[in-house]
Design an enzyme around this catalytic site. Structure first.
Site, short mmCIF file in Angstrom:
data_model
loop_
_atom_site.label_atom_id
_atom_site.label_comp_id
_atom_site.label_asym_id
_atom_site.label_seq_id
_atom_site.Cartn_x
_atom_site.Cartn_y
_atom_site.Cartn_z
N GLN A 116 54.24 -26.55 5.22
CA GLN A 116 54.66 -27.22 5.85
C GLN A 116 54.88 -27.26 7.38
O GLN A 116 55.72 -27.24 8.42
CB GLN A 116 55.74 -27.81 5.34
CG GLN A 116 55.12 -28.68 3.79
CD GLN A 116 54.57 -30.18 4.20
OE1 GLN A 116 54.21 -30.59 5.01
NE2 GLN A 116 54.30 -30.03 3.10
N THR A 117 53.78 -26.21 7.82
CA THR A 117 53.56 -25.68 8.95
C THR A 117 52.90 -26.19 10.42
O THR A 117 52.72 -25.33 11.26
CB THR A 117 53.92 -24.12 9.33
OG1 THR A 117 52.61 -23.31 8.43
CG2 THR A 117 55.17 -23.81 8.70
N ASP A 167 40.55 -28.74 10.99
CA ASP A 167 41.00 -27.55 10.41
C ASP A 167 40.06 -26.36 9.11
O ASP A 167 40.03 -25.25 9.69
CB ASP A 167 42.01 -27.74 10.10
CG ASP A 167 43.04 -28.10 10.45
OD1 ASP A 167 43.22 -28.58 11.68
OD2 ASP A 167 44.17 -28.76 9.63
#
Length: 354
Positions: A116-117, A167
């Protein structure tokens, strides 16, 4: 991601050997950090996907332990991602008349990417799995590099994950600095963007800031995506400006104009904050940016929140100030580690001609 498996060297070897691939954490500037996901795939009598002993945990010490784990790690591990990319990969090969042998395999994974970064831990799992599948079935040369990010994204969409290609492109290209042009005309014509590998030496030293217990980066996409689909003029114009910032950033890097780069990084976050709002971005995410800006550094999210990439134009003395302020605020700071693209000749041959 490491596109070069070890130790296989031929199709026959691929059917016998244990193949291993890595996929790296990334940020929207397509910089890679020292955090990885490692995958192994090996021949087996049955197709077996091994749950991770920590991230796919189903045995707990107590009910309180179970609840605590859910709060910190969420409900899902990596198994669902592995199954989704296996399905998407099989469907793509079938639709494109790519023959796959009928031997089975066992998949397992490990990771040290912080959860969760905003560092694309989920897509890293899918990316590394896809690379293993390409080599196990010896079809790497039959699936173009530009297409692979779409397969990864499609696997995540199977699970309801809201995301884009960025990403996945960064991870498929296996390191380096990649400029991505997702112009509507090109995307509608061929289904993917124009991806250009750039020299990593153009980037100045960067630092990653993140929290021990970050927020869920996926929540950030919620309302803005719907507004964009509904034709909201402000959201559409703001997104267009962000796209323009990326082009200006490419020019700034090529000219090594780091004063301009600082300005563009800060503007990127300012636009995001206006569009999404403080409640959606989260107080902790905003604080990470403000801590960096407090000492004169540029800062923006690595992705949708959960971590921040910072640039200290004044050098080591400013980095020291950043480290001190982050320590006071309870944040972790790490220098960004850059690696050149790891695409080898067999991968590059699958690139579409300009």
């Amino acid at each position: 991601m490491d596109p070069n498996p070890k130790p296989a060297s031929s199709r026959e070897d691929n059917n016998k050997a244990v193949l291993e691939h890595r996929s790296f954490a990334r940020n929207p500037s397509d910089v890679y950090f020292g955090r990885t996901i490692s995958f192994t795939i090996e021949p087996s009598d049955h197709l077996l996907i091994k749950p991770h002993p920590y991230y796919d945990l189903v045995r707990f010490d107590s009910l309180d332990n179970l609840v605590c784990r859910l709060k910190s790690e969420g409900y899902y591990g990596g198994v669902r991602l592995l199954m989704a990319i296996c399905k998407v990969f099989r469907s793509y090969c079938k639709d494109n008349d790519i023959h796959l042998h009928d031997r089975n395999f066992t998949l397992s994974y490990d990771t040290n990417i912080p959860r969760q970064t905003g560092l694309s831990g989920s897509s890293a799992i899918v990316s590394a799995t896809l690379s293993c599948l390409l080599d196990f079935y010896s079809v790497r040369q039959l699936i173009r590099i530009e297409v692979r990010p779409n397969l990864i994204l499609n696997a995540e969409k199977e699970l309801g994950i809201v995301a884009g290609l960025q990403d996945r492109v960064a991870q498929v290209y296996g390191g380096g600095l990649v400029h991505m042009d997702f112009s509507k005309e090109h995307m509608e014509r061929v289904g993917y963007g124009i991806y250009t590998i750039m020299d990593i030496n153009l980037l100045p030293p960067l630092h990653l800031i993140y929290a021990e217990n970050p927020s869920d980066s996926g929540k950030v996409h919620s309302t803005v995506r719907r507004k964009w689909l509904d034709g909201d003029e402000f959201i559409i114009s703001s997104m267009a400006e962000i796209a323009k910032l990326a082009e200006e950033g490419r020019t700034a890097l090529l000219n090594k104009d780091y004063t301009k780069l600082k300005e563009l990084m800060n503007r990127n976050f300012d636009l995001r904050r206006i569009m999404f709002g403080d409640e959606c971005l989260g107080a902790m995410n905003i604080e990470m940016v403000e801590v960096a800006r407090k000492i004169g550094a540029a800062a923006k999210f690595t992705g949708s929140g959960g971590a921040v990439v910072a640039f200290c134009p004044d050098g080591p003395s400013q980095v020291k100030l950043l480290e001190e302020e982050c320590k006071k605020a309870g944040f972790i700071v790490e220098p960004v580690k850059l690696v050149p693209t790891r695409l080898n000749n067999s991968n590059l041959k699958t690139l579409s001609k300009p």
